[in-house]
Design an enzyme around this catalytic site. Structure first.
Site, short mmCIF file in Angstrom:
data_model
loop_
_atom_site.label_atom_id
_atom_site.label_comp_id
_atom_site.label_asym_id
_atom_site.label_seq_id
_atom_site.Cartn_x
_atom_site.Cartn_y
_atom_site.Cartn_z
N LYS A 27 0.72 -1.32 -0.10
CA LYS A 27 0.30 -0.38 -0.46
C LYS A 27 0.85 1.40 -0.03
O LYS A 27 0.64 2.37 -0.40
CB LYS A 27 -0.65 -0.59 1.30
N ASP A 67 -8.66 -0.70 5.79
CA ASP A 67 -8.73 -1.73 6.94
C ASP A 67 -7.03 -1.88 7.59
O ASP A 67 -6.77 -3.24 8.99
CB ASP A 67 -8.69 -2.90 5.95
#
Length: 419
Positions: A76, A119
């Site tokens: 990410k 998340d």
């Protein structure tokens, strides 16, 4: 469960998709990110697992280890920073791209606020990029996000907002807060009227594919892998990598298999419906990064004609895969792979245990399978509970393994040992 995608096609990369995501833009993102202090210099390792490949009865098995991407420990670190950077450039086209994440425009950006649901890993990456650029960041967390991940995001300077619902509820709350306060949503999932930033996030993930092409030593013009296993989620990672490899190899592209939790099967259901669809389960999985209830419509445009198979796995299968990678059986290098990171191997193990499923997925003794370990121990306590030992112990064995072998000249996907 495995479902063949009846819409999958072996055709050149469509121009309609190239106008949205392309190799050119992925390479531009890679260049810009290479100047950011929050990311590692050089490509992440492509680790060959010849011992496990032999045990499973396939020709080659490799893992792209994204735990080494940055201090964030996750792929990410590629998506959110690129999206933030490109959004800032849309607002301030005269800014130098490499200078944005270096903080040279912090004075201008100090009152600019970005927000996202997460998340864990996406929010942490966005918070780190916002901190370095000099803008403000708000992160919305749902009930299943661990306290460990919350603290890691807060340590990057973000303001945390907790809600009681699931990931999809946190997405809705982020959108509501953004509208109420004039903040900018930087999300990795698209919805009606919101596609530019999710596209930029996915384009950042294309950096992984760019590195893989460089690390490969297959025959000229041919993909070095027969199968590429990709994590599901909303579909952003899969779309970013599929886009690059599809454009690179055209009709000769490898077979793409998308893996997601059985209780968060939005892409599997999308394949059955032939359109973006929602999950049928509780969307509560130990694979927190894949616990998504709705497919990204933009990502689905790239996946609907390119992914050959969609499959679901249980949490227990993911934990087994984590332990397999950590053990380094058969003389292979031990690898720290988190709950979502090990999903690709979990899918491969499930398929190879069932001759009919393996045949349906085209897996045989000549197969060359590529996995993307998307994260390391981003939640160390969760990792230790799953694997039975702390990540530090696995990394110590990895260092000893690397010291015990002669790594000179080892690279690419035909390596006999890990690189």
């Amino acid at each position: 469960m495995l479902s063949a995608n009846k819409h999958a096609a072996r055709v050149p990369y469509p121009e309609s998709l190239r106008s949205i995501m392309s190799i050119r833009c992925a390479e531009q993102s890679r260049q810009w990110l290479s100047q950011w202090r929050g990311i590692a210099h050089g490509a992440t390792p492509l680790r060959a697992l010849p011992g496990l490949a032999a045990r499973l009865g396939i020709a080659w098995l490799g893992v792209k280890d994204e735990s080494q991407r940055s201090p964030l420990g996750s792929f990410k670190a590629l998506g959110a920073p690129v999206a933030l950077l490109r959004q800032v450039l849309r607002l301030h086209p005269g800014f130098e791209p490499e200078a944005v994440l270096a903080g040279r425009y912090a004075g201008t950006l100090k009152d600019y606020t970005v927000i996202s649901a997460t998340d864990g890993n996406h929010g942490r990456a966005l918070a780190a990029a916002a901190r370095d650029a000099g803008c403000r960041c708000v992160i919305v967390l749902h009930a299943q996000v661990s306290v460990e991940r919350e603290r890691a995001i807060a340590d990057c300077g973000a303001r945390i907002v907790r809600i009681a619902g699931n990931y999809d509820a946190s997405v809705a709350e982020a959108a509501r807060l953004a509208a109420a306060h004039g903040w900018q949503v930087v999300s990795d999932t698209s919805y009606e009227g919101y596609e530019d930033i999710p596209r930029d996030v996915m384009q950042g993930y294309g950096v992984i594919a760019s590195e893989l092409v460089e690390q490969a030593d297959g025959a000229a013009g041919d993909p070095p892998y027969t199968h590429v296993f990709l994590q599901g989620g909303v579909g952003g990672l899969a779309a970013g990598i599929v886009s690059y490899l599809w454009e690179k190899y055209g009709a000769r592209r490898p077979r793409f298999i998308v893996v997601e939790p059985v209780q968060a099967d939005c892409l599997y259901q999308s394949a059955l419906a032939g359109r973006p669809a929602g999950a049928t389960g509780t969307v509560d999985s130990i694979m927190a990064g894949l616990a998504c209830g709705e497919a990204s419509p933009l990502a689905w445009r790239f996946l609907q004609d390119s992914v050959d198979d969609f499959m679901t796995i249980t949490d227990d299968a993911a934990i087994e895969a984590m332990r397999t990678l950590a053990a380094g059986d058969c003389g292979d290098v031990p690898i720290v792979s988190g709950e979502s990171g090990a999903a690709g191997l979990a899918g491969l193990l499930v398929l190879l245990r069932d001759r009919a499923l393996a045949g349906a997925a085209g897996l045989n003794a000549a197969s060359r399978a590529l996995l993307i370990s998307t994260e390391g121990a981003t939640a160390p306590l969760v990792y230790e509970q799953c694997v039975g030992v702390p990540a530090a112990s696995v990394l110590s064995r990895q260092q000893k393994w690397r010291a015990s072998v002669d790594t000179a000249g080892i690279s690419g996907c035909r390596a006999k040992t890990a690189c």
